[in-house]
Design a protein around this motif. Structure first.
Motif, PDB file in Angstrom:
ATOM      1  N   THR A   1       0.628  -1.438   0.191  1.00 17.44           N
ATOM      2  CA  THR A   1       0.058  -0.044   0.183  1.00 17.44           C
ATOM      3  C   THR A   1       0.863   1.359   0.033  1.00 17.44           C
ATOM      4  OG1 THR A   1      -0.223   0.108   2.365  1.00 17.44           O
ATOM      5  CG2 THR A   1      -2.063  -1.117   1.308  1.00 17.44           C
ATOM      6  N   HIS A   2       2.208   1.125   0.181  1.00 17.14           N
ATOM      7  CA  HIS A   2       3.058   2.314   0.018  1.00 17.14           C
ATOM      8  C   HIS A   2       4.484   1.867  -0.047  1.00 17.14           C
ATOM      9  CE1 HIS A   2       3.172   2.403   5.046  1.00 17.14           C
ATOM     10  NE2 HIS A   2       3.066   1.066   4.425  1.00 17.14           N
ATOM     11  N   THR A   3       5.223   2.643  -0.479  1.00 12.33           N
ATOM     12  CA  THR A   3       6.789   1.987  -0.684  1.00 12.33           C
ATOM     13  C   THR A   3       7.378   2.143   0.605  1.00 12.33           C
ATOM     14  OG1 THR A   3       7.025   4.418  -1.343  1.00 12.33           O
ATOM     15  CG2 THR A   3       7.173   2.658  -3.280  1.00 12.33           C
ATOM     16  N   THR A   4       6.846   2.465   1.605  1.00 15.88           N
ATOM     17  CA  THR A   4       7.589   2.713   2.804  1.00 15.88           C
ATOM     18  C   THR A   4       8.016   1.215   3.470  1.00 15.88           C
ATOM     19  OG1 THR A   4       6.419   4.594   3.330  1.00 15.88           O
ATOM     20  CG2 THR A   4       7.684   3.888   5.291  1.00 15.88           C
ATOM     21  N   ALA A   5       7.251  -0.055   2.790  1.00 16.30           N
ATOM     22  CA  ALA A   5       7.416  -1.241   3.163  1.00 16.30           C
ATOM     23  C   ALA A   5       8.861  -1.487   2.721  1.00 16.30           C
ATOM     24  CB  ALA A   5       6.459  -2.002   2.278  1.00 16.30           C
TER      25      ALA A   5
ATOM     26  N   PHE B   1      -0.450   0.106  -4.299  1.00 19.88           N
ATOM     27  CA  PHE B   1      -2.037  -0.382  -4.624  1.00 19.88           C
ATOM     28  C   PHE B   1      -3.009  -0.111  -3.389  1.00 19.88           C
ATOM     29  CE2 PHE B   1       1.246  -2.821  -6.693  1.00 19.88           C
ATOM     30  CZ  PHE B   1       0.640  -2.647  -7.864  1.00 19.88           C
ATOM     31  N   ARG B   2      -4.208   0.848  -3.803  1.00 12.88           N
ATOM     32  CA  ARG B   2      -5.080   0.811  -2.740  1.00 12.88           C
ATOM     33  C   ARG B   2      -6.571   0.664  -3.197  1.00 12.88           C
ATOM     34  NH1 ARG B   2      -2.569   6.076   0.582  1.00 12.88           N
ATOM     35  NH2 ARG B   2      -0.339   5.044   0.875  1.00 12.88           N
ATOM     36  N   ASN B   3      -7.405   0.144  -2.053  1.00 13.92           N
ATOM     37  CA  ASN B   3      -8.659  -0.262  -2.475  1.00 13.92           C
ATOM     38  C   ASN B   3      -9.408   1.222  -2.403  1.00 13.92           C
ATOM     39  OD1 ASN B   3     -11.021  -1.560  -3.311  1.00 13.92           O
ATOM     40  ND2 ASN B   3     -11.138  -3.066  -1.757  1.00 13.92           N
TER      41      ASN B   3
ATOM     42  N   ILE C   1       6.530   8.198  -4.545  1.00 16.22           N
ATOM     43  CA  ILE C   1       8.195   8.831  -4.525  1.00 16.22           C
ATOM     44  C   ILE C   1       8.616   9.048  -3.141  1.00 16.22           C
ATOM     45  CG2 ILE C   1       9.790  10.634  -5.308  1.00 16.22           C
ATOM     46  CD1 ILE C   1       7.357  11.641  -7.169  1.00 16.22           C
ATOM     47  N   GLU C   2       9.448   8.265  -2.714  1.00 13.26           N
ATOM     48  CA  GLU C   2       9.822   8.247  -1.315  1.00 13.26           C
ATOM     49  C   GLU C   2      11.366   8.647  -1.028  1.00 13.26           C
ATOM     50  OE1 GLU C   2       7.589   5.870   1.209  1.00 13.26           O
ATOM     51  OE2 GLU C   2       9.209   5.275   2.394  1.00 13.26           O
ATOM     52  N   GLY C   3      11.560   9.410  -0.011  1.00 10.81           N
ATOM     53  CA  GLY C   3      13.216   9.558   0.465  1.00 10.81           C
ATOM     54  C   GLY C   3      13.510   9.201   1.779  1.00 10.81           C
TER      55      GLY C   3
ATOM     56  N   PRO D   1       1.488   6.330  11.891  1.00 17.17           N
ATOM     57  CA  PRO D   1       1.591   5.124  13.043  1.00 17.17           C
ATOM     58  C   PRO D   1       3.210   5.152  13.110  1.00 17.17           C
ATOM     59  CG  PRO D   1       0.035   4.297  11.620  1.00 17.17           C
ATOM     60  CD  PRO D   1       0.423   5.708  10.894  1.00 17.17           C
ATOM     61  N   TYR D   2       4.091   5.269  12.249  1.00 21.59           N
ATOM     62  CA  TYR D   2       5.384   4.918  12.016  1.00 21.59           C
ATOM     63  C   TYR D   2       6.296   6.160  12.069  1.00 21.59           C
ATOM     64  CZ  TYR D   2       3.715   5.485   7.445  1.00 21.59           C
ATOM     65  OH  TYR D   2       2.980   6.030   6.306  1.00 21.59           O
ATOM     66  N   THR D   3       5.609   7.504  12.171  1.00 19.53           N
ATOM     67  CA  THR D   3       6.582   8.496  12.449  1.00 19.53           C
ATOM     68  C   THR D   3       6.140   9.442  13.424  1.00 19.53           C
ATOM     69  OG1 THR D   3       5.398   9.565  10.600  1.00 19.53           O
ATOM     70  CG2 THR D   3       7.518   8.619  10.030  1.00 19.53           C
TER      71      THR D   3
ATOM     72  N   GLY E   1       2.534  16.308  -0.120  1.00 14.81           N
ATOM     73  CA  GLY E   1       3.286  14.919   0.385  1.00 14.81           C
ATOM     74  C   GLY E   1       3.183  14.976   2.106  1.00 14.81           C
ATOM     75  N   ASN E   2       3.821  13.919   2.623  1.00 16.54           N
ATOM     76  CA  ASN E   2       3.730  13.476   4.049  1.00 16.54           C
ATOM     77  C   ASN E   2       5.234  13.036   4.533  1.00 16.54           C
ATOM     78  OD1 ASN E   2       2.704  12.488   6.319  1.00 16.54           O
ATOM     79  ND2 ASN E   2       1.868  10.830   5.529  1.00 16.54           N
ATOM     80  N   SER E   3       5.388  13.209   5.674  1.00 18.38           N
ATOM     81  CA  SER E   3       6.739  12.987   6.018  1.00 18.38           C
ATOM     82  C   SER E   3       6.967  12.766   7.670  1.00 18.38           C
ATOM     83  CB  SER E   3       7.541  14.172   5.523  1.00 18.38           C
ATOM     84  OG  SER E   3       7.060  15.345   6.349  1.00 18.38           O
TER      85      SER E   3
ATOM     86  N   LEU F   1      14.791   9.459   8.770  1.00 16.57           N
ATOM     87  CA  LEU F   1      13.677  10.525   8.507  1.00 16.57           C
ATOM     88  C   LEU F   1      13.119  10.077   6.944  1.00 16.57           C
ATOM     89  CD1 LEU F   1      16.185  13.637   8.653  1.00 16.57           C
ATOM     90  CD2 LEU F   1      14.710  12.817  10.413  1.00 16.57           C
ATOM     91  N   GLY F   2      11.904  10.363   6.830  1.00 17.27           N
ATOM     92  CA  GLY F   2      11.330   9.907   5.615  1.00 17.27           C
ATOM     93  C   GLY F   2      10.242  10.915   4.990  1.00 17.27           C
ATOM     94  N   TRP F   3      10.169  10.927   3.721  1.00 21.04           N
ATOM     95  CA  TRP F   3       9.113  11.775   3.174  1.00 21.04           C
ATOM     96  C   TRP F   3       8.392  11.164   1.835  1.00 21.04           C
ATOM     97  CZ3 TRP F   3      13.971  12.849   2.043  1.00 21.04           C
ATOM     98  CH2 TRP F   3      14.251  13.273   0.711  1.00 21.04           C
ATOM     99  N   GLY F   4       7.182  11.225   1.394  1.00 18.74           N
ATOM    100  CA  GLY F   4       6.620  10.575   0.429  1.00 18.74           C
ATOM    101  C   GLY F   4       5.872  11.415  -0.207  1.00 18.74           C
TER     102      GLY F   4
HETATM  103  N1  PHE Z   1       4.054   6.615   3.439  1.00 16.53           N
HETATM  104  C1  PHE Z   1       3.546   7.682   3.431  1.00 16.53           C
HETATM  105  C2  PHE Z   1       2.356   7.767   2.681  1.00 16.53           C
HETATM  106  O1  PHE Z   1       1.959   6.820   2.248  1.00 16.53           O
HETATM  107  C3  PHE Z   1       4.635   8.495   3.088  1.00 16.53           C
HETATM  108  C4  PHE Z   1       5.773   8.666   4.093  1.00 16.53           C
HETATM  109  C5  PHE Z   1       6.839   8.145   4.028  1.00 16.53           C
HETATM  110  C6  PHE Z   1       5.519   9.398   5.488  1.00 16.53           C
HETATM  111  C7  PHE Z   1       7.867   8.323   4.782  1.00 16.53           C
HETATM  112  C8  PHE Z   1       6.499   9.161   6.453  1.00 16.53           C
HETATM  113  C9  PHE Z   1       7.853   8.737   6.039  1.00 16.53           C
HETATM  114  O2  PHE Z   1       1.937   8.836   2.498  1.00 16.53           O
END
Ligand code: PHE
Length: 500
Positions: free
Chosen positions: A328-332, A362-364, A378-380, A416-418, A438-440, A460-463
């Motif tokens: 559901t996200h590239t954070t996996a 993919f999301r329903n 896109i994720e960093g 939940p993870y940040t 975006g989200n981070s 740290l992460g952002w997407g």
């Molecule tokens: N996974 C988050 C999303 O799907 C984006 C994100 C990535 C948030 C990394 C925080 C850290 O929106």
């Protein structure tokens, strides 16, 4: 007139006069100069029928303002005409002009020409005519130039008009043509191909054949084209690489719930893990390969708490974690990479990393003009000792600046993870409002410590999504015009490269 009759006419005229200039001919016959040049070029291809030399000459053309003056008179004349015999209050006169140039320039020119005067005897200045009639020389000169009576205009006058931007110099290319060695009055159409019939009848012997043009551009071969999403992806990848990031392997559309959710400290009762939000696989329904030790630590931190956290206090189930999903996200992937990093640094010095990924998730979702059940993220991700929220804000600013987005705002949110987590907003000039882009966040210790990362290491992460910037870039309003069977392939072929 067809090209054939025009070329015959040109040859006939050339026979009568020894030389012809293409520009004079275009004036004489009232035929567009480009058309004459085209015919001359085709005559040239017949061999030595004609001889040509290119010729450059200068000409003055009226600018738009100049053309308007031919019709309405110069600005100063317009001002003079607007002054009635009894005079007019200066402010009223100025207000009567819609064109600011007429008011300002025209007024001062009319003053210096001594056509008008300002009477300051009463408390409001009154403008009066100083002469009964005027001769509008500017209009006269412009008129001559527009009729090509250029000899009637002297050099100083031309320079003055040019300075006022009423005329402009243009360079005209024309051709002088003369008879060539093989001059003839009629040209037979040259053959481009030899046919079977010509060979059978022997008529090829009498035919004229056109020379091969080895300088011609070839027909571009049909080839593969990048989809707009891939063009934009290429640009994002370039930005990450310029910033020193390494690409993560994203070739895993099917992911276990473990890596997609549990490793990221997403509780098993979280709404994102519902059938309504996530696609679960029926075959194979579950996965086998979850690292056992690590899974035990994840279970502990969720169910009872650990590493200084009280956890969620619920009954964590292995069946749930083994369920396969479409990620559901590239954070996996980021979670897998951070876990790998933790294994790598066991007993060794920690190695800081800067990672990125751009791929499909993919999301329903319920489908509409802006949502599909699959899209690209896109994720960093950055991991190093002692990173702070300030570092995250700084790197996000730098990243978006490279995209040409300078106006950024951050707003606290929940993941939940940040913790802390921030949404990013950018000001959209067209929509006149702040839009979410975006989200981070700073990854939680509940996620990093069970992996085995040293306690002084932060990540740290952002997407953000790939679709929205692509749709904006290529002016696509409906996502179904970008993906799927309704995509216009011609659009894919014709779209230019994406330079962000
Ligand atoms: N996974 C988050 C999303 O799907 C984006 C994100 C990535 C948030 C990394 C925080 C850290 O929106």
């Amino acid at each position: 007139m067809s090209d054939k009759t025009l070329s015959e006419d040109i040859l006939r005229l050339l026979n009568e006069r020894s030389t012809i200039n293409s520009l004079s001919l275009s004036n004489e016959l009232s035929i567009d100069h480009q058309k004459i040049v085209g015919v001359i070029k085709s005559l040239q291809s017949f061999g030595d029928i004609i001889q040509c030399s290119q010729h450059e000459s200068k000409r003055f053309d009226l600018t738009r303002e100049g053309q308007q003056m031919v019709e309405n008179g110069s600005h100063e004349a317009v001002v003079w005409k607007a002054v009635p015999e009894e005079g007019i209050e200066q402010t009223l006169l100025m207000k009567s002009f819609t064109d600011a140039n007429v008011a300002k320039l025209g007024f001062s020119k009319a003053m210096s020409q001594k056509w008008i005067v300002i009477d300051k005897t009463s408390n409001k200045p009154i403008v009066k005519r100083k002469v009964d009639a005027i001769e509008d020389e500017v209009q006269l000169l412009l008129n001559r130039i527009s009729h090509m009576d250029i000899n009637e205009v002297n050099e100083q006058q031309k320079q003055d008009l040019k300075k006022r931007k009423l005329i402009q110099e243009v360079i005209v290319k024309s051709y002088d043509i003369e008879k060539g060695e093989n001059f003839s009055l009629n040209v037979e159409k040259q053959e481009t191909d030899i046919t079977g019939e010509m060979i059978a009848k022997g008529s090829w012997k009498e035919k004229q054949f056109k020379d091969y043009n080895f300088d011609a551009m070839g027909i571009p071969p049909e080839r593969g084209h990048l989809h707009p999403l891939l063009k934009v992806r290429q640009q994002f990848r370039q930005i990450f690489l310029e910033m020193g990031f390494t690409e993560m392997p994203t070739n895993r559309f099917v992911e276990s719930s473990f890596w997609n959710f549990d490793a990221l400290f997403v509780p098993q009762k979280h709404p994102a893990r519902d059938l309504q939000d996530t696609f679960f696989l029926s075959d194979p329904q579950t996965c086998n390969e979850v690292p056992v030790d690590y899974m035990a630590r994840v279970k502990q931190v969720h169910s009872c708490g650990d590493f200084g956290s009280q956890g969620y206090q619920y009954e964590w189930k292995t069946e749930e974690t083994r369920k396969n999903v479409l990620r559901t996200h590239t954070t996996a992937i980021s979670a897998r990479m951070l876990h790998d990093l933790a294994q790598e640094c066991k007993g060794k010095a920690f190695r800081p990393v800067k990672l990125f990924s751009i791929d499909r998730v993919f999301r329903n979702e319920s489908l509409d003009a802006t949502h599909l059940a699959e899209f690209h993220q896109i994720e960093g991700v950055i991991a190093d000792v002692g990173l702070t929220l300030g570092d995250l804000m700084g790197i996000i600013r730098e990243f978006f600046l490279k995209l040409g987005i300078g106006n950024l705002r951050f707003k606290p949110t929940y993941n939940p993870y940040t913790e802390p987590s921030m949404e990013m907003y950018s000001y959209h000039e067209g929509l006149n409002k702040w839009v979410e882009i975006g989200n981070s966040g700073v990854f939680r210790p509940e996620m990093l410590l069970p992996m085995g990362l040293p306690p002084n290491v932060n990540a740290l992460g952002w997407g953000l999504g790939l679709e929205r910037p692509t749709m904006i870039k290529y002016g696509i309003n409906n996502i179904r015009d970008l993906c799927g069977h309704k995509m216009d392939l011609q659009l894919v072929y014709d779209n230019p490269l994406c330079i962000l």
